[in-house]
Design an enzyme around this catalytic site. Structure first.
Site, PDB file in Angstrom:
ATOM      1  N   ASN A  14      46.200 -19.082 -50.018  1.00 41.77           N
ATOM      2  CA  ASN A  14      47.118 -20.225 -49.952  1.00 41.77           C
ATOM      3  C   ASN A  14      47.109 -20.882 -51.333  1.00 41.77           C
ATOM      4  O   ASN A  14      46.182 -21.605 -51.678  1.00 41.77           O
ATOM      5  CB  ASN A  14      46.614 -21.191 -48.868  1.00 41.77           C
ATOM      6  CG  ASN A  14      47.499 -22.417 -48.737  1.00 41.77           C
ATOM      7  OD1 ASN A  14      48.508 -22.557 -49.443  1.00 41.77           O
ATOM      8  ND2 ASN A  14      47.120 -23.302 -47.849  1.00 41.77           N
ATOM      9  N   ARG A  31      50.019 -17.464 -47.415  1.00 47.69           N
ATOM     10  CA  ARG A  31      50.679 -18.562 -46.703  1.00 47.69           C
ATOM     11  C   ARG A  31      51.823 -19.068 -47.587  1.00 47.69           C
ATOM     12  O   ARG A  31      51.606 -19.392 -48.753  1.00 47.69           O
ATOM     13  CB  ARG A  31      49.696 -19.689 -46.446  1.00 47.69           C
ATOM     14  CG  ARG A  31      50.363 -20.841 -45.730  1.00 47.69           C
ATOM     15  CD  ARG A  31      49.806 -22.133 -46.163  1.00 47.69           C
ATOM     16  NE  ARG A  31      50.500 -23.238 -45.499  1.00 47.69           N
ATOM     17  CZ  ARG A  31      50.472 -24.472 -45.928  1.00 47.69           C
ATOM     18  NH1 ARG A  31      49.796 -24.790 -47.010  1.00 47.69           N
ATOM     19  NH2 ARG A  31      51.113 -25.412 -45.297  1.00 47.69           N
ATOM     20  N   HIS A  36      54.112 -26.344 -40.369  1.00 47.67           N
ATOM     21  CA  HIS A  36      52.868 -26.158 -39.595  1.00 47.67           C
ATOM     22  C   HIS A  36      53.052 -25.094 -38.503  1.00 47.67           C
ATOM     23  O   HIS A  36      52.337 -25.104 -37.490  1.00 47.67           O
ATOM     24  CB  HIS A  36      52.422 -27.454 -38.894  1.00 47.67           C
ATOM     25  CG  HIS A  36      51.859 -28.504 -39.805  1.00 47.67           C
ATOM     26  ND1 HIS A  36      52.019 -29.845 -39.564  1.00 47.67           N
ATOM     27  CD2 HIS A  36      51.129 -28.412 -40.938  1.00 47.67           C
ATOM     28  CE1 HIS A  36      51.416 -30.553 -40.502  1.00 47.67           C
ATOM     29  NE2 HIS A  36      50.876 -29.691 -41.371  1.00 47.67           N
ATOM     30  N   ARG A  91      52.351 -39.839 -46.081  1.00 47.90           N
ATOM     31  CA  ARG A  91      53.803 -39.725 -45.878  1.00 47.90           C
ATOM     32  C   ARG A  91      54.256 -40.676 -44.771  1.00 47.90           C
ATOM     33  O   ARG A  91      53.574 -40.829 -43.762  1.00 47.90           O
ATOM     34  CB  ARG A  91      54.172 -38.292 -45.477  1.00 47.90           C
ATOM     35  CG  ARG A  91      54.170 -37.344 -46.642  1.00 47.90           C
ATOM     36  CD  ARG A  91      54.493 -35.931 -46.195  1.00 47.90           C
ATOM     37  NE  ARG A  91      53.454 -35.020 -46.644  1.00 47.90           N
ATOM     38  CZ  ARG A  91      53.152 -33.873 -46.059  1.00 47.90           C
ATOM     39  NH1 ARG A  91      53.803 -33.474 -44.992  1.00 47.90           N
ATOM     40  NH2 ARG A  91      52.195 -33.117 -46.542  1.00 47.90           N
ATOM     41  N   GLU A 110      44.516 -21.436 -38.794  1.00 46.04           N
ATOM     42  CA  GLU A 110      45.688 -20.934 -39.513  1.00 46.04           C
ATOM     43  C   GLU A 110      45.365 -19.648 -40.270  1.00 46.04           C
ATOM     44  O   GLU A 110      46.170 -18.723 -40.299  1.00 46.04           O
ATOM     45  CB  GLU A 110      46.215 -22.021 -40.461  1.00 46.04           C
ATOM     46  CG  GLU A 110      46.906 -23.136 -39.687  1.00 46.04           C
ATOM     47  CD  GLU A 110      47.178 -24.381 -40.514  1.00 46.04           C
ATOM     48  OE1 GLU A 110      46.221 -25.122 -40.790  1.00 46.04           O
ATOM     49  OE2 GLU A 110      48.335 -24.602 -40.880  1.00 46.04           O
TER      50      GLU A 110
END
Ligand code: ADP
Length: 404
Positions: A9, A83, A171, A231, A375
């Protein structure tokens, strides 16, 4: 999983990696950080759970990947899974070919911070390990099953048809893994209607019907939806013109404020970290308490909204750093949803050991579960699946050639 897959990633100055094999306990993982600076280093865990810390001054992505692979080569990884945050309209994981790399590049305007960093990593691994099959697994792919009434914005049509302005969702690897694993634990593998709440630094919710995403909280970008660490989640879009007209802010300043200075951090004026906020709130900090309340209320509101995509609600799965570890946040969120029949067991919720999976409701109404996400495991599995499919297709075409 019969082979080991290296999962990568790549961020703009960091690379997370994990060597995933059959047993989760055997996983080797780490993080190369501060790339490009004198302080570049790799921190991680090696075979047998030993800690690793390695200084790699001024290393770039390629040098860091070379070092990581050198250390892992004796484990003989069979493939690399990348990813990738934005896959545009790609609906599943794909073998990295020049065409797929171009599709990732084309999706860059939709993920300007993430996709360029992924491309740097892909470019480096392709050069370093041309013999290894490499696969891109997209955060957006799981949500490509959303119906158009869930993914279209009420904006002029040409913005969708000519400029791809629509809701994508993110996600996806986590929502896919958690809903599959959770529905299996509940005895109805990939069947029925489930809500997932992935609550980490970035947070999102998803509605899943018979194993497919039917709606999710994030949109064109990961800014839409629930309150996150830094956020804002949903705000009135007129905030842009309000701030421009009244404070003279430009678009970059507004964007930065919404992405990096808002959410839990903005509300509390203290921290983006939920643990810090819970501690501060226990000590009487009212801003921290309000930030937590807004987080849980907006989260419950999002789950309630997404439930419109489901013919029936079988249950709710909590995951991510906050969802897996905070009984307090789970309880507070569910307390806003009594009209759906959710009936949380305080004892089961409070006594669930950190990092473990388990059911936390009284056994009446929709089920409530905590399911730690994986993940990396999911990316490795999807990578292996793509590689197997490609090999099977190659065998088939060899067989046809032999007959012809
Ligand atoms: P990322 O999205 O970066 O992968 P994580 O999934 O690791 O993030 O989640 C990080 C968040 O989880 C932080 O806000 C952290 O405070 C929170 N968290 C971790 N453990 C706890 C805990 N015991 N109680 C409350 N929040 C926790």
């Amino acid at each position: 999983m019969s082979t080991s897959v290296l999962v990568i990633n790549c961020g703009s100055s960091s690379i997370k990696y994990a060597l995933v094999s059959e047993r989760r306990e055997d996983r080797i993982f780490g993080l190369a950080e501060n790339l490009g600076s004198a302080d570049a280093r790799i921190k991680g865990v090696t075979t047998g759970g030993e800690a690793l810390e390695l200084s790699i001054p001024h290393a770039d992505h390629e040098k860091a990947l070379e070092t990581i692979l050198e250390r892992l080569s004796h484990h003989n990884p069979q493939a690399i899974g990348h990813r990738v945050v934005h896959g545009g309209t790609l609906t599943k994981a794909e073998l990295l070919t020049p065409e797929i790399i171009e599709r990732i590049r084309e999706a860059t305007p939709l993920a300007p911070l993430h996709n360029p960093a992924h491309l740097v990593g892909i470019d480096a691994t392709m050069r370093l390990f041309p013999e290894l099959p490499q696969v891109a697994v997209f955060d957006t792919a799981f949500h490509q099953t959303m119906p158009s009434h869930a993914y279209r914005y009420a904006l002029p049509k040409f913005l969708y048809t000519h400029h791809n302005v629509r809701r994508y969702g993110f996600h996806g690897t986590s929502h896919a893994y958690v809903s599959e694993r959770g529905s299996m634990l509940a005895g109805s593998f990939k069947q029925g209607g489930w809500l997932t709440a992935h609550l980490g630094n970035g947070s999102s919710t998803c509605a899943i019907w018979n194993g497919q995403s039917v709606d999710t909280s994030m949109g064109l970008t990961p800014l839409e939806g629930v309150v996150m660490g830094t956020r804002s989640g949903d705000v009135d879009p007129s905030i842009h013109s309000f701030l421009a007209s009244n404070l003279g802010w430009d678009i970059y300043k507004i964007d930065k404020m919404l992405n990096s200075q808002s959410g839990l951090l903005g509300l509390s004026d203290l921290s983006n970290d939920m643990r810090t906020l819970i501690e501060a709130s226990e000590q009487g900090n009212e801003d921290a308490a309000l930030a937590i309340e807004v987080f849980c209320y907006r989260l419950a509101k999002s789950l309630a909204g997404l439930s419109c995509g489901l013919p029936r609600i079988d249950g709710l799965f909590f995951t991510g750093g906050i969802g897996e570890n905070s009984a307090y946040i789970r309880e507070k969120t569910v307390s806003y949803l009594p009209h759906f029949g959710f009936n949380l067991s305080k004892d089961l919720n409070n006594n669930l050991k950190r990092g473990t999976e388990g059911r936390i409701d009284h056994g009446t109404g929709p089920q409530i579960w905590v399911v730690p996400t994986d993940e990396e495991g999911r990316i490795a599995k999807e990578t292996e699946h793509v590689v197997d499919e490609v090999k099977a297709a190659a065998k088939k075409s060899d067989a046809y050639a032999a007959i012809a």
